[in-house]
Design a protein around this motif. Structure first.
Motif, PDB file in Angstrom:
ATOM      1  N   THR A 508       0.690  -1.447   0.233  1.00  0.00           N
ATOM      2  CA  THR A 508       0.039  -0.200   0.369  1.00  0.00           C
ATOM      3  C   THR A 508       0.728   1.417  -0.499  1.00  0.00           C
ATOM      4  N   ILE A 509       0.424   2.832  -0.359  1.00  0.00           N
ATOM      5  CA  ILE A 509       0.996   3.621  -0.367  1.00  0.00           C
ATOM      6  C   ILE A 509       0.513   4.479   1.387  1.00  0.00           C
ATOM      7  N   ASP A 510       1.770   4.334   1.502  1.00  0.00           N
ATOM      8  CA  ASP A 510       1.099   5.439   3.068  1.00  0.00           C
ATOM      9  C   ASP A 510       1.187   6.788   2.865  1.00  0.00           C
ATOM     10  N   SER A 511       0.889   7.344   2.350  1.00  0.00           N
ATOM     11  CA  SER A 511       0.736   8.763   1.873  1.00  0.00           C
ATOM     12  C   SER A 511       1.269   9.223   0.870  1.00  0.00           C
ATOM     13  N   GLY A 512       0.326   9.667   0.011  1.00  0.00           N
ATOM     14  CA  GLY A 512       0.405  11.233  -0.831  1.00  0.00           C
ATOM     15  C   GLY A 512       0.119  10.130  -2.178  1.00  0.00           C
ATOM     16  N   GLY A 513      -0.266  10.736  -3.442  1.00  0.00           N
ATOM     17  CA  GLY A 513      -0.827   9.707  -4.354  1.00  0.00           C
ATOM     18  C   GLY A 513      -0.483   8.772  -4.514  1.00  0.00           C
ATOM     19  N   ALA A 514      -0.959   7.980  -5.503  1.00  0.00           N
ATOM     20  CA  ALA A 514      -0.755   6.515  -6.483  1.00  0.00           C
ATOM     21  C   ALA A 514       0.469   6.454  -7.536  1.00  0.00           C
ATOM     22  N   LYS A 515       0.492   7.685  -8.515  1.00  0.00           N
ATOM     23  CA  LYS A 515       1.608   8.331  -8.974  1.00  0.00           C
ATOM     24  C   LYS A 515       2.547   9.688  -8.490  1.00  0.00           C
ATOM     25  N   GLY A 516       2.955  10.283  -9.631  1.00  0.00           N
ATOM     26  CA  GLY A 516       3.477  11.202  -9.090  1.00  0.00           C
ATOM     27  C   GLY A 516       5.032  11.157 -10.004  1.00  0.00           C
ATOM     28  N   LYS A 517       5.122  12.846  -8.913  1.00  0.00           N
ATOM     29  CA  LYS A 517       6.977  12.820  -9.233  1.00  0.00           C
ATOM     30  C   LYS A 517       7.879  12.121  -9.011  1.00  0.00           C
ATOM     31  N   LEU A 518       7.250  11.994  -8.111  1.00  0.00           N
ATOM     32  CA  LEU A 518       8.871  11.592  -5.999  1.00  0.00           C
ATOM     33  C   LEU A 518       8.078  10.715  -5.735  1.00  0.00           C
ATOM     34  N   LEU A 519       8.581   9.509  -5.570  1.00  0.00           N
ATOM     35  CA  LEU A 519       8.216   8.109  -4.419  1.00  0.00           C
ATOM     36  C   LEU A 519       9.457   8.327  -3.497  1.00  0.00           C
ATOM     37  N   ILE A 520       9.373   8.341  -2.492  1.00  0.00           N
ATOM     38  CA  ILE A 520       9.771   8.164  -0.901  1.00  0.00           C
ATOM     39  C   ILE A 520       9.917   6.158  -1.154  1.00  0.00           C
ATOM     40  N   VAL A 521      10.501   5.420  -0.979  1.00  0.00           N
ATOM     41  CA  VAL A 521      10.356   3.901  -0.379  1.00  0.00           C
ATOM     42  C   VAL A 521      11.883   4.030   0.197  1.00  0.00           C
ATOM     43  N   GLY A 522      10.850   3.142   2.184  1.00  0.00           N
ATOM     44  CA  GLY A 522      11.223   3.010   3.316  1.00  0.00           C
ATOM     45  C   GLY A 522      11.740   1.557   3.681  1.00  0.00           C
ATOM     46  N   TRP A 523      12.028   1.373   4.468  1.00  0.00           N
ATOM     47  CA  TRP A 523      11.790   0.128   5.674  1.00  0.00           C
ATOM     48  C   TRP A 523      12.633   0.030   6.517  1.00  0.00           C
ATOM     49  N   GLY A 524      11.620  -0.388   7.150  1.00  0.00           N
ATOM     50  CA  GLY A 524      12.440  -0.476   9.360  1.00  0.00           C
ATOM     51  C   GLY A 524      11.988   0.796   9.421  1.00  0.00           C
ATOM     52  N   SER A 525      13.199   1.094  10.354  1.00  0.00           N
ATOM     53  CA  SER A 525      12.901   2.607  11.130  1.00  0.00           C
ATOM     54  C   SER A 525      13.418   3.783  11.117  1.00  0.00           C
ATOM     55  N   THR A 526      13.362   3.990   9.519  1.00  0.00           N
ATOM     56  CA  THR A 526      13.256   4.901   8.828  1.00  0.00           C
ATOM     57  C   THR A 526      12.153   5.481   8.482  1.00  0.00           C
ATOM     58  N   TYR A 527      10.363   4.707   9.072  1.00  0.00           N
ATOM     59  CA  TYR A 527       8.811   5.249   9.091  1.00  0.00           C
ATOM     60  C   TYR A 527       9.494   6.406   9.305  1.00  0.00           C
ATOM     61  N   GLY A 528       9.056   6.941  10.825  1.00  0.00           N
ATOM     62  CA  GLY A 528       8.662   7.914  11.352  1.00  0.00           C
ATOM     63  C   GLY A 528       9.465   9.248  10.975  1.00  0.00           C
ATOM     64  N   SER A 529      10.488   9.203  10.060  1.00  0.00           N
ATOM     65  CA  SER A 529      10.761  10.566  10.267  1.00  0.00           C
ATOM     66  C   SER A 529      10.844  10.578   8.615  1.00  0.00           C
ATOM     67  N   ILE A 530      10.527   9.634   8.166  1.00  0.00           N
ATOM     68  CA  ILE A 530       9.821   9.417   6.292  1.00  0.00           C
ATOM     69  C   ILE A 530       8.579  10.369   6.560  1.00  0.00           C
ATOM     70  N   THR A 531       8.271   9.407   7.629  1.00  0.00           N
ATOM     71  CA  THR A 531       6.493  10.053   7.306  1.00  0.00           C
ATOM     72  C   THR A 531       6.330  11.021   7.660  1.00  0.00           C
ATOM     73  N   ALA A 532       6.753  12.012   8.844  1.00  0.00           N
ATOM     74  CA  ALA A 532       6.969  13.588   9.470  1.00  0.00           C
ATOM     75  C   ALA A 532       7.636  14.012   8.129  1.00  0.00           C
ATOM     76  N   ALA A 533       8.480  13.588   7.312  1.00  0.00           N
ATOM     77  CA  ALA A 533       8.862  14.723   6.103  1.00  0.00           C
ATOM     78  C   ALA A 533       7.847  14.774   4.816  1.00  0.00           C
ATOM     79  N   VAL A 534       7.604  13.603   4.231  1.00  0.00           N
ATOM     80  CA  VAL A 534       6.646  13.644   3.200  1.00  0.00           C
ATOM     81  C   VAL A 534       5.090  14.392   3.654  1.00  0.00           C
ATOM     82  N   LYS A 535       4.666  13.905   5.397  1.00  0.00           N
ATOM     83  CA  LYS A 535       3.689  14.557   5.329  1.00  0.00           C
ATOM     84  C   LYS A 535       3.718  16.166   5.557  1.00  0.00           C
TER      85      LYS A 535
END
Length: 617
Positions: A508-535
């Motif tokens: 699933t896509i955690d946040s943002g649209g299903a297509k677009g200019k940029l996708l941030i792909v993470g795994w493990g403990s980077t979840y929190g910092s990526i989520t905060a930055a993308v929001k």
């Protein structure tokens, strides 16, 4: 005395001092109090690498960072609002993390000539006196002196009195943020119940710190952080290793299996053993082996006998277990392998975090030896993810890696714990006398639609079979050196792992649209910092999305389709680029790595700055 109360939505506070200053306890107690109050929060304990680091030195600084608030919290915070330092080294090591205008609370006893020299300030320089901290609000407290005064008639020695000064800090901070002393008082009573004089001393000093805040004219402002709005339910504060241990117990119960945990202690995985050893009433059996090889071999033996075999370590220990992991996958027995990753290689940075064992989990054995790999993304997520690791191991009859790391293992957050009825059922498939063919033969490696064999418990009449690391013949399990059979079995074991993709959720896509200019792909403990930055980026109208991968081998079936819907892909990892290589290899996408290998997690700002940089080009 009238004090003003200032309302805050969130606060980041960093406690720092020598390892013997009780920094971790102070941070943990303040965290628990805020969790009980109803704040959302995230923590980052940061330990020195040495077990007995030299006191007063930069290498010996221990830190505990807490971000709490009435809003949704994803990370322990980028910059601190408040820095509490017990000595000069703690200030020097952490000042760069304090916001301009932030608050410094300094124990002046830790800024004597000896401590200043140990922390490598030039001769004659004291940062508390030379105006170099003019951009901050500095409060100089003689915590050591006030602690001694509170216990002047206690009869305790100087060392015992010094050990309580963290309680003064805790009492003062509880006053500063308008929190009750009750939780800490109850902790002291329970923790030291066999030593009443220690209970009395810590209680006195805790209250002294609280009342100092109330009566001192230095502090005229208190802060109020209201409860966070969270989903209804019963919450507790939980650390990653605790959640892993509880998840293993829950998984064993849902599978109807006895839990056997064979391990050899190693930082940062040891707390799982400590937690599991408290739960013998649930039938948990823990075994501290003489080394890593014995630990994993005992877990394989338990699995052969029909129990849920689990072993854990960190990178160096996993390397030692490698050959036995190969044995487990040749035997096609369920085995849960926990790797709480730390900085490497070799001894590396034993108390610091890293995500550098992903390729080790997937490829780190001799021969063609595929196993399944999944990763937790937060402390509380360790509970659900280790249950899922168990489900895959038991229902697909193979070793499964569960990846955590030092950051989420020691970090904490509120956890809305589920009822047993809400947990997934795990269904082991045991061989029975009915498993025989029409002509009365038992084929131990006959496979079902998952390409898995049945679990035959030794001693079951009529199901006698042999096991071992030597190649086996398809279905019969007899020893076979036939070249064609070996190739067939190698491809069969790989197909068995690949088949898991049919039994896991789509990505699933955690946040943002299903297509677009940029996708941030993470795994493990980077979840929190990526989520905060993308929001934050989405709030600014930027075209960016976030995908966080839990299933790392095999990948979810639709992952390639998602990746191909974006112009650019960035993969932040706390390693030199491992997931990004797997994505490029499998999907031929132009993913770019964004790497940090400093033993500390990404901040949300670092991710956000990278998003801005990529979208600007």
């Amino acid at each position: 005395m009238n004090k003003t109360i200032e309302l805050k939505k969130d606060v980041t506070i960093l406690f720092a001092g020598d390892s013997g200053d009780g920094i971790q306890l102070t941070g943990t107690q303040f965290t628990n109090t805020n969790a009980l109050f109803g704040n959302d929060l995230s923590t980052f304990p940061n330990f020195p690498a040495e077990i007995r680091a030299p006191q007063g030195t930069l290498a010996g600084v221990s830190g505990f960072q807490l971000h709490f608030g009435s809003i949704e919290i994803y990370t322990p915070g980028d910059d601190c609002d408040v820095l509490v330092v017990m000595n000069a080294a703690a200030l020097k090591a952490n000042l760069k993390q304090l916001k301009q205008g932030g608050v410094i609370i300094a124990n002046i006893d830790g800024f004597d000539p000896k401590n200043l020299k140990l922390s490598k300030y030039p001769d004659g320089v004291n940062p508390l006196e030379d105006n170099s901290l003019a951009n901050y609000k500095v409060f100089k407290l003689d915590i050591t002196k006030m602690t001694k005064a509170a216990l002047a008639d206690s009869g305790l020695g100087i060392k015992e009195i010094d050990r309580t000064k963290n309680m003064f800090v805790l009492g003062f901070i509880l006053w500063m943020y308008n929190r009750s002393l009750d939780n800490s008082l109850n902790y002291i009573k329970e923790q030291f119940k066999k030593k009443p004089e220690i209970v009395e001393a810590n209680t006195k000093v805790l209250k002294a710190g609280y009342h100092f805040g109330e009566t001192s004219e230095t502090f005229m402002t208190r802060y109020q952080v209201e409860k966070a709005t969270m989903k209804p339910g019963t919450y507790r504060n939980i650390m990653g290793n605790q959640a892993t241990a509880l998840g293993l117990i829950a998984a064993a119960k849902k599978a109807g299996l006895q839990l056997f945990y064979g391990t050899y202690p190693i930082t940062p995985a040891s707390d799982i053993l400590h937690e599991l050893s408290k739960h013998k009433k649930f039938g948990v059996k823990t075994f501290q082996a003489e080394d890593e090889i014995a630990a994993v071999a005992s877990a394989i033996g338990a699995s052969f006998g029909g129990a849920l075999g689990v072993t854990a370590s960190s990178g160096p220990g996993i390397a030692l277990k490698g050959e036995a992991i190969g044995l487990a996958l040749m035997l096609e027995l369920p085995l849960v392998l926990i790797n709480v990753q730390r900085g490497g290689p070799s001894t590396g940075l034993p108390t610091k975090t890293e995500q550098a064992d992903l390729l080790q989990a997937i490829y780190g054995r001799n021969g063609e030896s595929p196993v399944a790999v999944i990763a937790a993304q937060s402390p509380s997520d360790c509970f659900d993810t280790v249950i899922e690791a168990t489900r895959l191991a038991v229902e697909h009859m193979l070793p499964v890696f569960f990846l955590s790391d030092g950051y989420i293992a020691n970090g904490a957050e509120p956890w809305k714990f589920p009822q047993s009825s809400e947990l997934p059922t795990i269904k082991p498939v045991f061989a029975t006398i009915n498993s025989k063919t029409e002509d009365g033969k038992y084929l131990p490696y006959k496979r079902d639609e998952k390409l898995s064999r049945e679990w035959a418990i030794p001693g079951t009449k009529g199901l006698e079979h042999r096991i071992g690391g030597i190649e086996k013949e398809h279905e019969t399990g007899n020893i076979s050196y036939d070249p064609a059979n070996h190739e067939f079995m190698v491809k069969m074991r790989q197909a068995k792992v690949d088949k898991i993709a049919d039994y896991i959720p789509l990505q699933t896509i955690d946040s943002g649209g299903a297509k677009g200019k940029l996708l941030i792909v993470g795994w493990g403990s980077t979840y929190g910092s990526i989520t905060a930055a993308v929001k934050q980026a989405l709030a600014e109208g930027l075209e960016v999305s976030h995908v966080h991968i839990k299933y790392l081998n095999p990948f979810p079936k639709n992952l390639g389709e998602i990746l191909n819907n974006f112009d650019k892909i960035i993969v932040p990892e706390m390693n030199n680029g491992q997931l990004v290589r797997l994505l490029r290899d499998k999907y031929l996408v132009p993913a770019q790595g964004f790497n940090k290998i400093k033993g500390i997690p990404f901040t949300a700002k670092e991710i956000k700055d990278k998003i801005d940089e990529v979208l600007a080009n």
